[in-house]
Design an enzyme around this catalytic site. Structure first.
Site, PDB file in Angstrom:
ATOM      1  N   ARG A   1      32.969  53.435  46.497  1.00  9.58           N
ATOM      2  CA  ARG A   1      33.186  54.388  47.402  1.00  9.58           C
ATOM      3  C   ARG A   1      32.139  56.053  46.297  1.00  9.58           C
ATOM      4  NH1 ARG A   1      32.132  57.179  52.042  1.00  9.58           N
ATOM      5  NH2 ARG A   1      33.883  59.004  52.730  1.00  9.58           N
TER       6      ARG A   1
ATOM      7  N   GLU B   1      68.310  37.516  44.758  1.00  9.81           N
ATOM      8  CA  GLU B   1      67.073  37.540  45.839  1.00  9.81           C
ATOM      9  C   GLU B   1      66.542  39.069  44.985  1.00  9.81           C
ATOM     10  OE1 GLU B   1      67.726  37.585  49.612  1.00  9.81           O
ATOM     11  OE2 GLU B   1      67.613  39.523  49.727  1.00  9.81           O
TER      12      GLU B   1
ATOM     13  N   GLN C   1      38.435  62.899  37.972  1.00  3.53           N
ATOM     14  CA  GLN C   1      39.909  62.400  37.515  1.00  3.53           C
ATOM     15  C   GLN C   1      40.430  62.320  38.623  1.00  3.53           C
ATOM     16  OE1 GLN C   1      41.971  66.025  35.224  1.00  3.53           O
ATOM     17  NE2 GLN C   1      40.906  65.446  33.365  1.00  3.53           N
TER      18      GLN C   1
END
Length: 392
Positions: free
Chosen positions: A271, A245, A282
């Protein structure tokens, strides 16, 4: 195929992954609210694609894939299926329930249980966690008392993944209260067995597509032939299931992380603020780089652990490190994706949904704090035994 050497998969695996991602995108979309009938419909579809039995031997109805390939497919499922809870349920079924039967079951048990579970006709749930046994997983209060040709189980489990829809439960119970590690035994219990009841599904902050609930055991009689492994071998069964798991299940998060990372990169390119795409700033571009670094690093650690499974390693450090890396990377990536979207990040959408789904990853399969304890102990950094001061 060794991703530690080539960093790529062979053509067949790449094609299987691409096919599964496309299938998940088109067929495994979730309804707005959880619906048990729709969940089972999608489960059967996933089963027909081989997803619910990838590493079960083909003689018992599975695909017989190795751990690395199965991990790659779980990653593909996570990438294509926007319902991360559904992918989580599939992984919990496969790695916490089916693989223990593959490794510890008798031939008769494998023939009886695995084909329908691997095909998606039936769903499995693993009952280990209790109200008083979370991080201390083996301090169980559920008891199994020998009664003729079987056992009577009494107790309760909580946070049981798939419990509301499960057809069979892998239940851990104490058969010898004084036995410690060797006092726990694993049982395969069919849903509908008298005395076994399932509580109401939880309303959770994340992984809403994965049904979870309490399981109550009130004098449940289980025949001796439904003991998985030997009496007293439950801890070994549980430990093995956690190796699977903590490795393969978390590949679903890798796939979801890659999907969110790609969409975030696309968003910051489109955007604009102050007349320029925000990706040119940056502060934004460096955050994207950090997200990529976390994802790629976690992916390498997880596939390294998968290689260990294929090699038959019983190492617990690799899976624990992989679990830590993926879960911490997922949560931070979700936070970053929300931040970069600004106001859009805190309304209903891909980023906030992923973050909610990522938060539980630091808790289930053993909390991250417990993973660090286990890793430190393996490094010889565990708590030293108390030494008495010499008398004078």
């Amino acid at each position: 195929m060794n991703p530690l050497i080539s960093f790529t998969f062979d053509r067949d695996t790449e094609e299987m992954c691409a096919t599964l991602t496309d299938f998940a995108e088109q067929r495994l979309g979730a309804p707005e609210r959880f619906d048990a009938a729709d969940f089972r419909r999608r489960w059967l579809l996933a089963g027909r694609q081989g997803v619910t039995g990838t590493c079960v031997p083909d003689e018992f109805g599975g695909s017989g894939l190795d751990a690395v390939t199965a991990t790659a497919l779980m990653e593909a499922l996570g990438r294509g299926c926007r319902d991360t809870g559904f992918a989580f349920s599939v992984a919990a079924h496969l790695y916490a329930c089916l693989m223990p039967v593959v490794e510890f079951g008798t031939t008769e048990q494998k023939k009886r249980w695995l084909p329908a579970l691997a095909s998606g006709e039936r769903i499995a749930a693993h009952g280990i966690t209790e109200p008083e046994a979370g991080s201390d997983a083996l301090s169980l209060r559920t008891r199994a008392v020998r009664d003729g040709d079987g056992y009577v189980l009494t107790g309760a489990k909580c946070f049981t993944t798939n419990a509301p829809v499960a057809d069979v439960f892998l239940v851990q119970a104490v058969t010898d209260p004084a036995g410690g590690y060797f006092g726990v035994t694993s049982f395969l219990v069919e849903a509908g067995t008298p005395g076994l009841t399932v509580g109401r599904p939880y309303d959770k902050v994340g992984l809403r597509g994965s049904p979870m609930a309490d399981v109550h055991l009130d004098g449940v009689f289980v025949p001796a032939d439904q003991v998985l492994g030997a009496e007293g071998g439950g801890a070994a069964v549980f430990t093995s299931s956690m190796r699977w798991e903590r490795t393969c299940l978390f590949a679903a998060y890798l796939g979801a992380m890659k999907r969110l990372l790609d969409s975030t990169v696309a968003y910051v390119k489109e955007r604009e603020q102050f007349g320029t795409p925000i990706g040119s700033f940056q502060a934004v571009s460096h955050r994207i780089v950090d997200m990529t670094l976390r994802y790629e690093s976690a992916r390498l650690m997880l596939f390294r652990a998968a290689v260990g499974l294929d090699e038959g390693s019983h190492d617990e450090v690799g899976p624990a490190l992989a679990k830590l890396a993926v879960s911490e990377a997922a949560v931070q990536l979700g936070l970053d994706a929300v931040q970069l979207r600004g106001g859009l990040g805190i309304v209903d959408g891909e980023a906030e949904t992923f973050l909610r789904d990522a938060l539980p990853s630091r808790i289930f399969s053993g909390t991250n704090e417990i993973q660090k304890n286990n890793i430190a102990r393996a490094m010889g950094l565990g708590r030293a035994p108390h030494r008495r001061r010499a008398s004078r």
